[in-house]
Write a protein that holds these residues in place. Structure first.
Motif, PDB file in Angstrom:
ATOM      1  N   GLU A 183       2.949 -45.551   9.859  1.00  0.00           N
ATOM      2  CA  GLU A 183       1.551 -45.967   9.994  1.00  0.00           C
ATOM      3  C   GLU A 183       0.824 -45.937   8.662  1.00  0.00           C
ATOM      4  OE1 GLU A 183      -0.272 -47.215  12.456  1.00  0.00           O
ATOM      5  OE2 GLU A 183       1.558 -47.327  13.665  1.00  0.00           O
ATOM      6  N   ASP A 184       1.212 -45.026   7.786  1.00  0.00           N
ATOM      7  CA  ASP A 184       0.522 -44.885   6.503  1.00  0.00           C
ATOM      8  C   ASP A 184       0.717 -46.101   5.607  1.00  0.00           C
ATOM      9  OD1 ASP A 184      -0.306 -42.433   7.327  1.00  0.00           O
ATOM     10  OD2 ASP A 184       1.176 -41.292   6.182  1.00  0.00           O
ATOM     11  N   TYR A 185       1.721 -46.941   5.918  1.00  0.00           N
ATOM     12  CA  TYR A 185       2.016 -48.076   5.036  1.00  0.00           C
ATOM     13  C   TYR A 185       1.612 -49.426   5.628  1.00  0.00           C
ATOM     14  CZ  TYR A 185       4.948 -44.488   2.864  1.00  0.00           C
ATOM     15  OH  TYR A 185       5.395 -43.338   2.261  1.00  0.00           O
ATOM     16  N   ARG A 186       1.152 -49.434   6.873  1.00  0.00           N
ATOM     17  CA  ARG A 186       0.897 -50.723   7.540  1.00  0.00           C
ATOM     18  C   ARG A 186      -0.195 -51.526   6.843  1.00  0.00           C
ATOM     19  NH1 ARG A 186       4.138 -50.988  11.695  1.00  0.00           N
ATOM     20  NH2 ARG A 186       4.610 -49.154  12.967  1.00  0.00           N
ATOM     21  N   SER A 187      -1.237 -50.864   6.351  1.00  0.00           N
ATOM     22  CA  SER A 187      -2.359 -51.591   5.754  1.00  0.00           C
ATOM     23  C   SER A 187      -2.283 -51.645   4.228  1.00  0.00           C
ATOM     24  CB  SER A 187      -3.680 -50.949   6.181  1.00  0.00           C
ATOM     25  OG  SER A 187      -3.706 -49.581   5.795  1.00  0.00           O
ATOM     26  N   ILE A 188      -1.223 -51.090   3.652  1.00  0.00           N
ATOM     27  CA  ILE A 188      -1.069 -51.103   2.191  1.00  0.00           C
ATOM     28  C   ILE A 188      -0.571 -52.479   1.756  1.00  0.00           C
ATOM     29  CG2 ILE A 188       0.254 -50.139   0.259  1.00  0.00           C
ATOM     30  CD1 ILE A 188       0.196 -47.489   1.548  1.00  0.00           C
TER      31      ILE A 188
ATOM     32  N   SER B 267       5.715 -42.710  -2.989  1.00  0.00           N
ATOM     33  CA  SER B 267       4.988 -41.912  -2.008  1.00  0.00           C
ATOM     34  C   SER B 267       5.949 -40.948  -1.319  1.00  0.00           C
ATOM     35  CB  SER B 267       4.347 -42.837  -0.978  1.00  0.00           C
ATOM     36  OG  SER B 267       3.844 -42.117   0.121  1.00  0.00           O
TER      37      SER B 267
ATOM     38  N   GLN C  90       8.472 -45.588   0.490  1.00  0.00           N
ATOM     39  CA  GLN C  90       8.398 -44.413  -0.390  1.00  0.00           C
ATOM     40  C   GLN C  90       8.851 -44.767  -1.803  1.00  0.00           C
ATOM     41  OE1 GLN C  90      10.928 -41.799   1.880  1.00  0.00           O
ATOM     42  NE2 GLN C  90       9.209 -40.815   2.928  1.00  0.00           N
TER      43      GLN C  90
ATOM     44  N   SER D 120       5.005 -39.791   1.885  1.00  0.00           N
ATOM     45  CA  SER D 120       4.675 -39.862   3.306  1.00  0.00           C
ATOM     46  C   SER D 120       5.858 -40.454   4.087  1.00  0.00           C
ATOM     47  CB  SER D 120       3.437 -40.734   3.523  1.00  0.00           C
ATOM     48  OG  SER D 120       3.225 -40.944   4.901  1.00  0.00           O
ATOM     49  N   SER D 121       6.146 -39.858   5.229  1.00  0.00           N
ATOM     50  CA  SER D 121       7.245 -40.335   6.070  1.00  0.00           C
ATOM     51  C   SER D 121       6.730 -41.020   7.327  1.00  0.00           C
ATOM     52  CB  SER D 121       8.160 -39.167   6.458  1.00  0.00           C
ATOM     53  OG  SER D 121       7.409 -38.162   7.132  1.00  0.00           O
ATOM     54  N   SER D 122       5.446 -41.342   7.366  1.00  0.00           N
ATOM     55  CA  SER D 122       4.848 -42.002   8.538  1.00  0.00           C
ATOM     56  C   SER D 122       4.740 -43.501   8.276  1.00  0.00           C
ATOM     57  CB  SER D 122       3.462 -41.421   8.821  1.00  0.00           C
ATOM     58  OG  SER D 122       2.796 -42.199   9.798  1.00  0.00           O
TER      59      SER D 122
ATOM     60  N   VAL E  39      10.543 -47.217   5.947  1.00  0.00           N
ATOM     61  CA  VAL E  39       9.743 -46.105   5.409  1.00  0.00           C
ATOM     62  C   VAL E  39      10.336 -45.628   4.089  1.00  0.00           C
ATOM     63  CG1 VAL E  39       9.113 -43.678   5.765  1.00  0.00           C
ATOM     64  CG2 VAL E  39       8.792 -45.341   7.613  1.00  0.00           C
TER      65      VAL E  39
END
Length: 828
Positions: A590-595, A584, A579, A586-588, A575
Motif C-alpha cells: 500500500e505504501d507504494y501504490r500512489s508513489i 525504501s 524497495q 517498507s514492506s507494505s 514490493v
C-alpha cells in the motif's frame, strides 16, 4: 442421450451438410451433460461441424471461401485432419519456413490420396476419382509456393471461426449479453445491415427519379412539338387555323400543367433523395468512427503492447471485412450521388439541390479519403531496437485494397527512416523536403494481392539500415533515448483514376543502436514508450513520471514474455522491486501504490551505492532467467526477489542445510545461493552463508541444477523440499566409463569450508569453485581463487563450443601426464 449422440456422430460420418441450430444446440448441451455426469472434460466441437449449420448470408460467405484454389470437398472430407494441424506455427513472412509449409502440403496430399483409396462401391468410385483429381490439382497449384497454401487455409479457418462465433452469439442472447465484445460486433453488423437497406432504398429512389425524369423529358419534347405545330398554324388559312388551334392550345395547356406539376415533383424527389443520402452519410461516418477510431486504434494499441510482451494484437480479418463493407457502401453511395448530379445536369431545375449535391460530393469524398488513408497500416512492425547493418523485416497492408481494385495497378511502397522532429513536422503537414535520417537498403516494395485471402500487402523482407544521422540531443539524453520511426508511403488511384491518394503511415518508435552493448538501455526506452504512450499523441511524447503501479504492470508483462512463463511477478516480488527502486525499507504494498517513478529513476540514475540503474538490474535478471533458469522459475524453485537480510531471517528458522536462491543485489544478472549451517568458528552457533553470485558465464559451463547437486551440504530447498525432489530431473547424466584408454574429465564445484568426508579428490580431481561468503563478515573467505579470464566466452557473452572443447582437451592432457606409464600399454 447416448442414442442422440450416436445419431449425431453417424450424421457426421456420412458427411451430412444439412442441419439446424436446434441440432447443434442439442448436441452441445448433450456434450455438456455428458461431461457433467462423467467428470470428463468437455470436447470442443469441430469448427467444420458448426460451420455446416450456418444459414443465410453467413452460409454464402462461408461457401465463397472455397473454389479451385481450395475445393470445399477437401475441407469436408479432411476436416478433422485440417483442424488438427498447427497452421499458425508457420511464419508466413519468413522464407526459411517454407520447408514446414512443404511438409504440410505433402501431408495434405497424402491424406487426400489415402481418403480416395478407401472409397468403395459405385458412389465411392466417383468420389475416388474426384479426390485423386483434387490431390493433383493442389500439388500443381502450391508445389512452388507452399506458404500460400498455409495462408489460404489459415484465412479459411479464421473466417469460419468468426462466422460461427457471430452466428452463435446472435442465436444466443444470453451469450451475447455476457460477451461485451460480441455485443459490440453485433451492433456493428446491425448497423451495416441498416446501411445496406438505406443504400438499397436510395438506389430504388434514384431509379424511380431517373424513370420519372426520362418521362418528363419525353413530355417536354411533346410540348415543344405542340408549340411547333401551333407556330406552323400561322401559315394556314384562318378557317383551318381556327379548326385546329383550340385542340392544340388545350393539349399544350394540359402538357404544360403536367410539366409544371411534374417539375415540382422531380424537385421534391431530388431533395428527398439528397436528404436520404445525408442520413446515410451521417450513419456511414458514425460506423467509420467506430471501426477506425475505436476498433482499429485499439488494435494498434494492442500491437504496441505486444512489443512489451502483451497478448497478440489479433488478426486483421474481421477489421478488414468491416473496412471492405465500409468501402463498398461508401462507393455505392458515391456512385449514386454522381448519378444524381448527372440527372441534375441533364435537366436543370432551379432550386437548392445544386448546393446540396455539391455538399454531398464533398462529404463522401472526405469519408472515402479518411477510410483509405486510415487503413494503410503496418501489419508487422519493424524491430523497435534496430541495429545498423542488420537485416530486418516489416509488412504494410491496405485493408480496402482488394475491394477498391487497387491491385489492378499495384502500387509501390517506400520505407524511410525519419527522426522524431521530422515525424512531428510530417503530421503538421509541414514541408520536410523528403528529408530522412538515414539510409535503408531494399526500401522499395510492390504491394501484392493474395487472391485466396483477399489481402493487399507489401512484405519488406530484407531491409537493412546502412547508416543513421542523429540529431542534437537534449540535456542528459543518450543515443539510446533518441527515437526514430520508419515512414511507409505510397500513392494509388481508385475508380479509373477518379481519386488519387497519397498514403503514409509511421511505425512505432525505433531506437537505433550500433553495438549489442546498447541493447539494454534501448530496450528501456522502448518499454517506457510502449507502456505509457497515449493515443493521438504528438510524436513521441511520453510522461516523464508514472505511478509505480502502472510500471509494475509493464514490468510484469515484460518479465512473463521474456522468460516465456505463466508465472509472473507476485505482490511480494513487486514490493522487493519497490524497495530497490526507491531505497525504501517498507514492506507494505500500500505504501507504494500512489508513489510515482520518473524516467531518470528508471534508467538514468544509478541505484543507491551501485553503478547501474534499476532497469539495468531488472533486465539482467530477465536475461539470466530466460537463458538459464526458466524451468526452475516455472517450478517455483527460485524465490529470486529477496535481499540478503530477508534471506537470513527466513533461513535461520529452518534446519541446517536449508537453502534458497535469490538474485544478486550487487551484480547485474547474478543469482546466489544462501543457506544455513553451523559456524565453524563457534561451536553451537548457526549462521547464514551466501555463495558468490553465478552469472551467465558460469551457467554456460555448468548448469544450476548440477552445481546444486555438487554441493552436498545443501539439503532442503526453502522451506522444506528435499533438493533432489526439485532438481534431480535437471541433473546431467553421469559420464560413461573410459573408452580406448582415455579418461573423461569432469567439472564439479566445491565450497572448501563445506567439503564433506565423502568428497574424494581422486574421484573429482577438477573443480570450478565459488568461494563462500557468510552473512557475517569473514573477509578471508572471499577470493580463494584468483580470477581467471574465460576464453570460452566471446565478446557478446555467448558460449563458444569450440573453445570449450579446446579447454577440455587441455585439461584431459594435464590429467594424463602423471599416469602415462599406467596407460602406456593401452595407448596407440
Amino acid at each position: 442421450m447416448k442414442n442422440y449422440v450416436a445419431h449425431w456422430q453417424k450424421d457426421q460420418e456420412r458427411g451430412c451438410l444439412s442441419g439446424t441450430y436446434f441440432h447443434l444446440e442439442l448436441c452441445s448441451s448433450l456434450c455438456d451433460k455428458t461431461a457433467e455426469l462423467t467428470g470428463l472434460p468437455r470436447v470442443k466441437m469441430a469448427v467444420w461441424i458448426q460451420a455446416q449449420q450456418l444459414q443465410g448470408d453467413a452460409l454464402h460467405q462461408m461457401q465463397s471461401l472455397y473454389g479451385q484454389h481450395f475445393p470445399i470437398e477437401v475441407r469436408h472430407y479432411l476436416s478433422q485432419w485440417i483442424e488438427g494441424q498447427l497452421w499458425d506455427a508457420v511464419d508466413l513472412e519468413n522464407p526459411q519456413e517454407e520447408f514446414k509449409a512443404k511438409r504440410l502440403l505433402e501431408s495434405l496430399i497424402q491424406e487426400l490420396q489415402k481418403k480416395a483409396e478407401h472409397q468403395v462401391g459405385e458412389d465411392g468410385f466417383l468420389l475416388k476419382i474426384k479426390l485423386g483429381h483434387y490431390a493433383t490439382q493442389l500439388k500443381n497449384t502450391y508445389d512452388r509456393c507452399p506458404l500460400e497454401l498455409v495462408r489460404c487455409i489459415r484465412h479459411i479457418l479464421y473466417t469460419e471461426q468468426r462466422l460461427v462465433r457471430e452466428a452463435t452469439n446472435s442465436s444466443s442472447p444470453v451469450g451475447g449479453m455476457l460477451d461485451s465484445m460480441s455485443q459490440k460486433y453485433q451492433q456493428i453488423n446491425q448497423l451495416f445491415e441498416e446501411l445496406r437497406v438505406m443504400t438499397q432504398d436510395t438506389e430504388n429512389d434514384l431509379r424511380k427519379l431517373q424513370h420519372n425524369q426520362e418521362y418528363f423529358i419525353i413530355q417536354y419534347q411533346e410540348s415543344l412539338r405542340i408549340q411547333a405545330q401551333l407556330s406552323s398554324l400561322a401559315s394556314l388559312p384562318p378557317a383551318d387555323r381556327q379548326l385546329r388551334e383550340p385542340a392544340l392550345l388545350s393539349k399544350r395547356a394540359t402538357v404544360e400543367a403536367w410539366l409544371t406539376r411534374e417539375a415540382n415533383t422531380l424537385q421534391k424527389y431530388r431533395l428527398d433523395l439528397a436528404e436520404k443520402h445525408q442520413k446515410t452519410l451521417a450513419m456511414l461516418r458514425k460506423q467509420q468512427t467506430v471501426i477506425l477510431d475505436d476498433e482499429l486504434i485499439q488494435w494498434k494499441r494492442r500491437q504496441q503492447l505486444a512489443g512489451n510482451g502483451g497478448p497478440a494484437e489479433g488478426g486483421l480479418d474481421v477489421l478488414q471485412s468491416w473496412c471492405e463493407k465500409l468501402a463498398e457502401t461508401i462507393w455505392q453511395n458515391r456512385q449514386q450521388i454522381r448519378r444524381a448530379e448527372h440527372l441534375r445536369q441533364q435537366l436543370p431545375i432551379p432550386g437548392p439541390i445544386e448546393d446540396l449535391l455539391t455538399e454531398l460530393n464533398g462529404t463522401i469524398t472526405d469519408i472515402i479519403s479518411a477510410l483509405v488513408t486510415s487503413t494503410f497500416i503496418i501489419e508487422k512492425q519493424p524491430p523497435q531496437v534496430l541495429k545498423t547493418q542488420t537485416k530486418f523485416a516489416a509488412t504494410v497492408r491496405l485493408l480496402v485494397g482488394g475491394k477498391l481494385n487497387v491491385h489492378m495497378n499495384p502500387p509501390q511502397v517506400k520505407a524511410t527512416i525519419i527522426s522524431e522532429q521530422q515525424a512531428k513536422a510530417l503530421l503538421k503537414n509541414e514541408n520536410t523536403r523528403n528529408d530522412s535520417s538515414g539510409e535503408i537498403l531494399n526500401n522499395n516494395c510492390v504491394m501484392e494481392y493474395h487472391q485466396t485471402t483477399g489481402t493487399l500487402s507489401a512484405h519488406f523482407r530484407n531491409m537493412s539500415l546502412k547508416r543513421i544521422k542523429r540529431s542534437d540531443r537534449r540535456g542528459a539524453e543518450s543515443v539510446t533515448e533518441e527515437k526514430f520511426t520508419i515512414l511507409f508511403e505510397s500513392q494509388f488511384s481508385v475508380g479509373s483514376n477518379e481519386l488519387v491518394f497519397q498514403v503514409k503511415t509511421l511505425s512505432l518508435p525505433v531506437v537505433v543502436i550500433v553495438h549489442g552493448s546498447q541493447d539494454n538501455n534501448a530496450t528501456a526506452t522502448v518499454l517506457w514508450d510502449n507502456a505509457f504512450a497515449e493515443s493521438g499523441r504528438v510524436p513521441f511524447i511520453v510522461p516523464d513520471k508514472v505511478l509505480w503501479s502502472q510500471l509494475c504492470e509493464a514490468l510484469n508483462m515484460k518479465y512473463k514474455a521474456e522468460v516465456q512463463s505463466t508465472r509472473g511477478l507476485s505482490e511480494e516480488n513487486l514490493v522487493f522491486l519497490a524497495q530497490k527502486a526507491f531505497s525504501s525499507s517498507s514492506s507494505s504494498a500500500e505504501d507504494y501504490r500512489s508513489i510515482t517513478m520518473t524516467w531518470s529513476q528508471f534508467n538514468r540514475e544509478s541505484l543507491q551505492m551501485r553503478n547501474f540503474t534499476f532497469w539495468q538490474w531488472f533486465d539482467g535478471v530477465m536475461e539470466l532467467t530466460k537463458k538459464h533458469l526458466k524451468p526452475h522459475w516455472n517450478d517455483g524453485a527460485i524465490l529470486g526477489f529477496v535481499n540478503k537480510h530477508q534471506a537470513q531471517d527466513m533461513l535461520m528458522s529452518k534446519p541446517n542445510g536449508t537453502f534458497l536462491l535469490r538474485f544478486s543485489d550487487s551484480e547485474i544478472g547474478g543469482i546466489t545461493i544462501a543457506w544455513v549451517a553451523e559456524n565453524p568458528n563457534k561451536a553451537g552457533e548457526r549462521m547464514v552463508w551466501n555463495l558468490m553470485p553465478y552469472t551467465t558465464k558460469d551457467f554456460s559451463i555448468r548448469s544450476l541444477a548440477d552445481r546444486i547437486s555438487d554441493l552436498n551440504h545443501l539439503l532442503y530447498l526453502y522451506p522444506d523440499r528435499p533438493k533432489d525432489e526439485v532438481f534431480s530431473k535437471y541433473y546431467t547424466p553421469p559420464l560413461s566409463k573410459a573408452v580406448d584408454g582415455y579418461v573423461k574429465p569432469q567439472i564439479k564445484q566445491v565450497v572448501p569450508e563445506f567439503t564433506t568426508a565423502n568428497a574424494d579428490p581422486a574421484v573429482n580431481p577438477t573443480y570450478m569453485d565459488h568461494a563462500a561468503s557468510p552473512a557475517v563478515n569473514h573477509p578471508h573467505n572471499y577470493g580463494l581463487y584468483p580470477p581467471m579470464s574465460d576464453p570460452m566466452l566471446d565478446t557478446d557473452g555467448d558460449f563458444d563450443l569450440d573453445d570449450t572443447m579446446d579447454v577440455a582437451r587441455h585439461v584431459e592432457e594435464l590429467l594424463r601426464r602423471p599416469m602415462e606409464s599406467q596407460w602406456s600399454g593401452q595407448q596407440s
